[in-house]
Design an enzyme around this catalytic site. Sequence first.
Site, PDB file in Angstrom:
ATOM      1  N   ALA A 136       0.973  -1.243  -0.027  1.00 41.79           N
ATOM      2  CA  ALA A 136       0.068  -0.082  -0.174  1.00 41.79           C
ATOM      3  C   ALA A 136       0.658   1.189  -0.239  1.00 41.79           C
ATOM      4  CB  ALA A 136      -0.911   0.060   1.303  1.00 41.79           C
ATOM      5  N   CYS A 137       0.910   2.090  -0.970  1.00 38.11           N
ATOM      6  CA  CYS A 137       1.646   3.456  -1.041  1.00 38.11           C
ATOM      7  C   CYS A 137       0.658   4.447  -0.859  1.00 38.11           C
ATOM      8  CB  CYS A 137       2.023   3.440  -2.250  1.00 38.11           C
ATOM      9  SG  CYS A 137       1.438   3.707  -3.842  1.00 38.11           S
ATOM     10  N   THR A 138       1.310   5.732  -0.811  1.00 39.49           N
ATOM     11  CA  THR A 138       0.490   6.985  -0.481  1.00 39.49           C
ATOM     12  C   THR A 138      -0.510   7.302  -1.404  1.00 39.49           C
ATOM     13  OG1 THR A 138       2.335   8.144  -1.152  1.00 39.49           O
ATOM     14  CG2 THR A 138       2.224   7.920   1.183  1.00 39.49           C
TER      15      THR A 138
END
Length: 105
Positions: free
Chosen positions: A8-10
């Site tokens: 999960a990235c920003t």
Amino acid sequence: MKIVGVAACTVGIAHTYIAQEKLENAGKKAGHEISIETQGTIGTENKLTPQQIQEADIIILAADVKISGRDRFEGKRIIQVATEIAVKSPNKLIEKAEEVVKQKQ
């Protein structure tokens, strides 16, 4: 070895899916069973089952943001890194997971 994890990235777009692909490829190349759930802008994909989590030897969280459902991994060995690590050094990350599992046996 069985590995599960979450990417999960920003922004929830590119790095999430690149991290998933790189980790899965590195894990399979090393001869492990690996499944990576993604939590991106379009929601959760490849959701891990309770059985997958229970059978996992280690959890890899490649996340730049708070992931939902982290409590599912309570009591499991966890390695948490930024998605950038999973993208740039997936083989080293898998090697690190192998070391952690060996140490705890």
